[in-house]
Design a protein around this motif. Structure first.
Motif, PDB file in Angstrom:
ATOM      1  N   LEU A   1       9.808  14.113  -5.007  1.00  9.31           N
ATOM      2  CA  LEU A   1       9.150  14.514  -6.254  1.00  9.31           C
ATOM      3  C   LEU A   1       9.008  16.030  -6.280  1.00  9.31           C
ATOM      4  O   LEU A   1       8.623  16.648  -5.283  1.00  9.31           O
ATOM      5  CB  LEU A   1       7.774  13.848  -6.354  1.00  9.31           C
ATOM      6  CG  LEU A   1       6.905  14.172  -7.579  1.00  9.31           C
ATOM      7  CD1 LEU A   1       6.065  12.960  -7.976  1.00  9.31           C
ATOM      8  CD2 LEU A   1       5.985  15.374  -7.317  1.00  9.31           C
ATOM      9  N   VAL A   2       9.301  16.629  -7.445  1.00 14.52           N
ATOM     10  CA  VAL A   2       9.136  18.071  -7.644  1.00 14.52           C
ATOM     11  C   VAL A   2       8.281  18.298  -8.878  1.00 14.52           C
ATOM     12  O   VAL A   2       8.475  17.665  -9.915  1.00 14.52           O
ATOM     13  CB  VAL A   2      10.502  18.783  -7.781  1.00 14.52           C
ATOM     14  CG1 VAL A   2      10.345  20.149  -8.413  1.00 14.52           C
ATOM     15  CG2 VAL A   2      11.173  18.900  -6.421  1.00 14.52           C
ATOM     16  N   ASN A   3       7.333  19.211  -8.762  1.00 13.84           N
ATOM     17  CA  ASN A   3       6.415  19.571  -9.839  1.00 13.84           C
ATOM     18  C   ASN A   3       6.969  20.781 -10.583  1.00 13.84           C
ATOM     19  O   ASN A   3       7.217  21.830  -9.984  1.00 13.84           O
ATOM     20  CB  ASN A   3       5.037  19.869  -9.221  1.00 13.84           C
ATOM     21  CG  ASN A   3       4.051  20.433 -10.218  1.00 13.84           C
ATOM     22  OD1 ASN A   3       4.267  20.393 -11.424  1.00 13.84           O
ATOM     23  ND2 ASN A   3       2.955  20.964  -9.697  1.00 13.84           N
TER      24      ASN A   3
ATOM     25  N   ASN B   1      14.296  13.241  -7.147  1.00  9.75           N
ATOM     26  CA  ASN B   1      14.434  12.054  -7.992  1.00  9.75           C
ATOM     27  C   ASN B   1      13.487  12.092  -9.183  1.00  9.75           C
ATOM     28  O   ASN B   1      13.843  11.671 -10.276  1.00  9.75           O
ATOM     29  CB  ASN B   1      14.137  10.785  -7.191  1.00  9.75           C
ATOM     30  CG  ASN B   1      15.117  10.570  -6.069  1.00  9.75           C
ATOM     31  OD1 ASN B   1      14.764  10.685  -4.915  1.00  9.75           O
ATOM     32  ND2 ASN B   1      16.361  10.258  -6.401  1.00  9.75           N
ATOM     33  N   ILE B   2      12.270  12.581  -8.937  1.00  7.23           N
ATOM     34  CA  ILE B   2      11.223  12.522  -9.955  1.00  7.23           C
ATOM     35  C   ILE B   2      10.739  13.939 -10.240  1.00  7.23           C
ATOM     36  O   ILE B   2      10.296  14.650  -9.324  1.00  7.23           O
ATOM     37  CB  ILE B   2      10.041  11.654  -9.490  1.00  7.23           C
ATOM     38  CG1 ILE B   2      10.516  10.249  -9.119  1.00  7.23           C
ATOM     39  CG2 ILE B   2       8.955  11.600 -10.556  1.00  7.23           C
ATOM     40  CD1 ILE B   2       9.460   9.406  -8.424  1.00  7.23           C
ATOM     41  N   ILE B   3      10.846  14.360 -11.504  1.00  2.00           N
ATOM     42  CA  ILE B   3      10.341  15.653 -11.934  1.00  2.00           C
ATOM     43  C   ILE B   3       9.108  15.399 -12.798  1.00  2.00           C
ATOM     44  O   ILE B   3       9.151  14.582 -13.726  1.00  2.00           O
ATOM     45  CB  ILE B   3      11.382  16.450 -12.749  1.00  2.00           C
ATOM     46  CG1 ILE B   3      12.741  16.428 -12.046  1.00  2.00           C
ATOM     47  CG2 ILE B   3      10.904  17.871 -12.988  1.00  2.00           C
ATOM     48  CD1 ILE B   3      12.767  17.059 -10.688  1.00  2.00           C
TER      49      ILE B   3
ATOM     50  N   TYR C   1       7.798  14.150  -0.408  1.00  3.08           N
ATOM     51  CA  TYR C   1       8.461  12.885  -0.140  1.00  3.08           C
ATOM     52  C   TYR C   1       7.558  11.725  -0.508  1.00  3.08           C
ATOM     53  O   TYR C   1       6.362  11.739  -0.195  1.00  3.08           O
ATOM     54  CB  TYR C   1       8.818  12.775   1.329  1.00  3.08           C
ATOM     55  CG  TYR C   1       9.835  13.771   1.791  1.00  3.08           C
ATOM     56  CD1 TYR C   1      11.113  13.756   1.276  1.00  3.08           C
ATOM     57  CD2 TYR C   1       9.510  14.720   2.761  1.00  3.08           C
ATOM     58  CE1 TYR C   1      12.058  14.663   1.710  1.00  3.08           C
ATOM     59  CE2 TYR C   1      10.450  15.631   3.189  1.00  3.08           C
ATOM     60  CZ  TYR C   1      11.723  15.598   2.664  1.00  3.08           C
ATOM     61  OH  TYR C   1      12.663  16.495   3.090  1.00  3.08           O
ATOM     62  N   LEU C   2       8.145  10.710  -1.120  1.00  2.00           N
ATOM     63  CA  LEU C   2       7.405   9.511  -1.490  1.00  2.00           C
ATOM     64  C   LEU C   2       8.091   8.281  -0.916  1.00  2.00           C
ATOM     65  O   LEU C   2       9.319   8.249  -0.758  1.00  2.00           O
ATOM     66  CB  LEU C   2       7.333   9.359  -3.017  1.00  2.00           C
ATOM     67  CG  LEU C   2       6.824  10.534  -3.851  1.00  2.00           C
ATOM     68  CD1 LEU C   2       6.816  10.158  -5.330  1.00  2.00           C
ATOM     69  CD2 LEU C   2       5.444  10.975  -3.406  1.00  2.00           C
ATOM     70  N   MET C   3       7.280   7.289  -0.632  1.00  2.00           N
ATOM     71  CA  MET C   3       7.803   6.003  -0.178  1.00  2.00           C
ATOM     72  C   MET C   3       6.951   4.924  -0.833  1.00  2.00           C
ATOM     73  O   MET C   3       5.721   5.002  -0.804  1.00  2.00           O
ATOM     74  CB  MET C   3       7.684   5.897   1.347  1.00  2.00           C
ATOM     75  CG  MET C   3       8.494   4.771   1.946  1.00  2.00           C
ATOM     76  SD  MET C   3      10.161   5.296   2.405  1.00  2.00           S
ATOM     77  CE  MET C   3       9.848   6.085   3.979  1.00  2.00           C
ATOM     78  N   HIS C   4       7.593   3.948  -1.451  1.00  2.00           N
ATOM     79  CA  HIS C   4       6.783   2.883  -2.023  1.00  2.00           C
ATOM     80  C   HIS C   4       6.526   1.810  -0.973  1.00  2.00           C
ATOM     81  O   HIS C   4       7.260   1.678   0.007  1.00  2.00           O
ATOM     82  CB  HIS C   4       7.414   2.286  -3.281  1.00  2.00           C
ATOM     83  CG  HIS C   4       8.813   1.780  -3.106  1.00  2.00           C
ATOM     84  ND1 HIS C   4       9.182   0.895  -2.134  1.00  2.00           N
ATOM     85  CD2 HIS C   4       9.942   2.041  -3.822  1.00  2.00           C
ATOM     86  CE1 HIS C   4      10.465   0.628  -2.242  1.00  2.00           C
ATOM     87  NE2 HIS C   4      10.962   1.324  -3.253  1.00  2.00           N
TER      88      HIS C   4
END
Length: 862
Positions: A729-731, A766-768, A832-835
């Motif tokens: 994820l990037v802000n 992946n996620i902005i 980094y994210l992990m579900h």
């Protein structure tokens, strides 16, 4: 000039400022040629590269390889243990090479024997196992093994063999050996013949310090003793580092054992070394194991074995690496033809080291603080006491050490190849860096192991930076390196101090665009390290088609979410997946989620002819390969400029029977080849053999990250071809801050030198999101995006891949350099994210516009 203003660092001083350093010129044939001419003629592959790791491995010239190849093409060399004509040719040629080696070291077969080994390490092990140790008993103290603490690991490791023989091992500090008083040789007991062994390096591979060769005679005669014990001393001189750039005269100094590695001298062949043994000592060596070719006679059913009379044949177990030995002949020829001999090489490399050391030591910040801390026992006054090695750490203007890993990453941006760490010489590393035994043990407990990039623990360095010169090094190499150090240090904002990493950071590693989590002991080079991985656990494809069919599959002109001045609520503005690892992004507005992350994210990778993954670090044009996924037709279409599009099925009806073993970081994964058609397509685009491989669907690869809050210990997140984490994820607010820093430092007045969209693409997330303040995401512990819940694993520690423009494949080091200045040593950007466990009984989707709800660390809901 104010700090941080100049576009380039100050120019290095002119070489003429150091007249005591002889002008570096080498002999080529019968007339002199400059090193630059030599480089053009023999080392064209170095164009644009500054190679400064000759102490690790020097480089072979083109003529050596050509001559050796011609030899192999024109002659038939058989196994030297046979008796046919081709075998006789091999035997005789090998014996000629033995003579050539002895001549090179100014000795003869009457004084020394050449035993071929796989390298200097194997030569040292041979000494340890064959030395005539006398075990300690109640009646006598037995043999002693003494070694200088400034020794390669391979020497220190000999103490394990000594211990197995009940022999005492004693480490000797260099200062103790220097200060050891000479004694009258007659003061020792002449009747005591218990053998002792002292090993020391002719040249420290850590600092380049050259220890006196006179110690050989002084120790053997008893005039200088590592420890005061009665007996007879033998000396092993580790010459591997020394002989790479200097002439060793064994007629003047005669150690009992001399281990060497030939790739240190010639660059080719690797995996071949030798032990030079004094003929006076050879009869004392004890043979344990015997292999093929070493026996004059033996019985299989009875303990009967007679060794060969030749000492070399007795200890060369099995068939020697005879073609590599023949290659040495061409190495000697090329070295003499191109340089005129080791004396010229020694003068040339020392001149470069002396110049570089003087200029490096003089570099200061505007506040007068030194730019580097050099680790040396000499003042580089003479090649008699110093080799062409400079060991140092870079400092910030407050005097704190900047970790070697960060320096290494920055150097690679300038295509400068150096070495970092402790260089398999922990004794010297401890001595120069002031690391106690307790500190080293604590560093290990914190996760640091030899060879990793954990460079700072509790504010203390775990290693350093080393540069070293070879005969093909040039003055331009030295000046390019000095310019690099000036640029990265003297252009940082004035007074800025880079934050120290605590021991809790010891498990973190740098990464590239493909996901890394802060996991201990995992490769830090994502796209380079892997070959394929487990297949993504897909949701039911048919069930998701009805929803996915109406989704816009690409938004090529859509800008990555740019803020309009109002933070507003936290929402997802862009979603990207990267079907082919290290290739271009595929942007979507809504996409299915599987157990491994976004469906088909990093499911494929491009590998070379050896099955090794290609990354943008080695092949920047990978970013020009654009994959498109059509879920309805169940195909991936691959496009590139100048190429006809090619289709690859998303799933094979049945996977090929042949499964390939590949690697992603430290993990073994199963993959299969996607066929010759796409292989030819990729090979044509890159101009070299390539294959597309896909993770095998029946292979599961579990993440090694410790479960976070809300996850049970039994929860095992699965991964695709990402390195560790499922999502990045990037802000956008963080990107905007970086953009402002980059464009503010642009002195040419170009408007919007780096756009937000350009920067976002470099970080390959992946996620902005938008709506958070700059770098607020680093305080998150968990985050919910729509109906999906994620654990935040930690920051992404960036590598040089962010310097590649994802639209053109061109490199620009400004992004990494600015990020390094503003973010500190680890160059963090993105999270980094992990579900957790997912219920895939019904399709799940990640959508643009979804609300982002973070949970702050120890603070509750944001």
């Amino acid at each position: 000039m104010p700090c941080g203003v100049a576009e380039r660092g100050p120019e290095p001083p002119a070489f003429q400022r150091h007249p005591e350093a002889s002008t570096p010129r080498l002999a080529h044939g019968y007339r002199l040629r400059s090193p630059s001419e030599l480089r053009d003629l023999e080392f064209g592959r170095l164009a644009g590269t500054v190679y400064l790791d000759h102490a690790g491995a020097t480089l072979f010239p083109q003529s050596q390889l050509t001559s050796f190849t011609k030899d192999l093409m024109e002659n038939v060399y058989g196994n030297p243990h046979s008796q046919n004509i081709t075998s006789k040719l091999t035997h005789d040629t090998v014996e000629q090479v033995r003579y050539r080696i002895l001549t090179h070291f100014h000795t003869t077969p009457e004084d020394y024997i050449v035993i071929f080994t796989s390298g200097s390490t194997a030569a040292l092990r041979l000494v340890a196992e064959a030395f005539p140790w006398v075990s300690q008993t109640p009646e006598n103290s037995g043999s002693h093994f003494c070694y200088l603490t400034d020794n390669h690991t391979s020497v220190v490791g000999m103490r394990m063999v000594a211990a197995a023989m009940n022999v005492t091992s004693t480490p000797v500090k260099p200062e103790d050996m220097w200060s050891a008083e000479k004694v009258d040789a007659g003061a020792s007991d002449p009747d005591c013949q218990i053998p002792h062994l002292f090993c020391y390096p002719a040249q420290s591979n850590f600092s380049g310090t050259r220890y006196p060769l006179s110690w050989v005679e002084e120790v053997k005669s008893g005039r200088r003793s590592p420890v005061r014990v009665p007996g007879r001393w033998f000396v092993g001189l580790d010459a591997a580092s020394y002989v790479s750039t200097s002439s060793l005269d064994l007629s003047a100094h005669q150690p009992d054992f001399v281990p060497i590695s030939f790739y240190k001298i010639f660059g080719l062949p690797t995996g071949l070394g030798a032990l030079l043994v004094s003929k006076r000592v050879a009869p004392l060596l004890r043979k344990g194991y015997f292999g093929g070719g070493t026996a004059a006679a033996y019985l299989a059913g009875e303990d009967f074995y007679i060794p060969r009379t030749s000492v070399a044949e007795r200890f060369e177990d099995g068939t020697i690496s005879f073609l590599d030995i023949i290659a040495l002949k061409h190495g000697f020829d090329a070295l003499e033809h191109l340089t005129g001999g080791m004396e010229n090489i020694g003068q040339h490399t020392f001149a470069l080291a002396h110049y570089t050391h003087s200029a490096l030591a003089a570099l200061c910040y505007p506040n007068g603080a030194p730019v580097v801390q050099i680790y040396s026992d000499t003042d580089f006054s003479s090649p008699d006491v110093q080799g062409p090695i400079i060991n140092f750490n870079v400092l910030d203007d407050g005097g704190s050490i900047i970790g070697y890993s960060q320096v290494d990453k920055m150097a690679s941006l300038y295509n400068i190849h150096l070495r970092t760490g402790c260089f398999c010489n922990l004794g010297a590393c401890q001595r120069h860096l002031g690391l106690s035994d307790e500190m080293v043990k604590k560093h290990f407990q914190a996760g640091h192991v030899c060879g990793d990039d954990v460079d700072i623990i509790d504010g203390r360095p775990t290693g350093s930076v080393r540069i070293s010169f070879g005969y093909m090094s040039t003055l331009e190499d030295a000046q390019a390196f000095l310019r690099f150090i000036s640029t990265i240090c003297l252009h940082s904002p004035c007074g800025q101090s880079v934050p120290q990493a605590s021991h809790s950071d010891a498990g973190t590693f740098s990464s590239e665009s493909d996901h890394h989590s802060p996991q201990k002991g995992v490769c830090t080079d994502p796209a380079v390290c892997g070959n394929s991985c487990p297949a993504a656990n897909t949701v039911d494809l048919h069930a998701s088609l009805s929803e996915a069919s109406s989704i816009p599959q690409t938004l090529p002109e859509k800008a990555a979410g740019v803020l309009n001045g109002d933070l507003g609520s936290h929402i997802v503005t862009n979603i990207y997946l990267y079907p082919i690892k290290s290739c271009a992004a595929f942007e979507v507005t809504k996409w299915p989620v599987g157990s491994k992350g976004l469906l088909y994210d990093r499911s494929w990778m491009v590998v070379n002819h050896n099955g090794v993954c290609l990354s943008q670090k080695q092949e920047p044009r990978l970013c020009l390969i654009q994959p498109f996924i059509d879920l309805q037709q169940r195909i991936m279409v691959i496009k590139a400029k100048g190429m006809e599009p090619i289709e690859v099925p998303l799933e094979e009806d049945s996977e090929p029977a042949q499964i390939c073993q590949s690697r992603v970081c430290a993990d073994r994964v199963n993959t299969y080849d996607c066929g010759e058609n796409v292989s030819r397509w990729l090979s044509r685009f890159f101009g070299r053999p390539c294959h597309l491989i896909k993770q095998s669907s029946n292979f599961q690869r579990n993440a090694r990250k410790t479960p976070g809050k809300g996850q049970s210990p039994g929860t095992a997140a699965t991964l695709s071809l990402v390195n560790e984490a499922q999502y990045l994820l990037v802000n956008t607010s963080s990107v905007l801050e970086l953009q402002q820093q980059l464009n503010a430092s642009d002195e040419h007045g170009k408007e919007e030198s780096f756009s937000v969209k350009d920067l976002v693409s470099r970080f390959r997330a992946n996620i902005i999101t938008k709506g958070a303040r700059p770098f607020e995401e680093e305080a998150w512990e968990e985050v919910s995006v729509g109906s999906l819940h994620f654990q935040v694993l930690g920051p992404c520690h960036r590598c040089q891949m962010i310097c590649i423009d994802q639209k053109t494949g061109q490199r620009n080091q400004d992004v990494f350099q600015k990020l390094s200045e503003s973010r500190g040593r680890k160059v963090n950007f993105g999270m980094y994210l992990m579900h957790g466990s997912l219920d895939l009984s019904s399709p799940l989707f990640l959508s643009v516009g979804s609300e982002v709800l973070p949970v702050l660390k120890e603070c509750g809901v944001s």
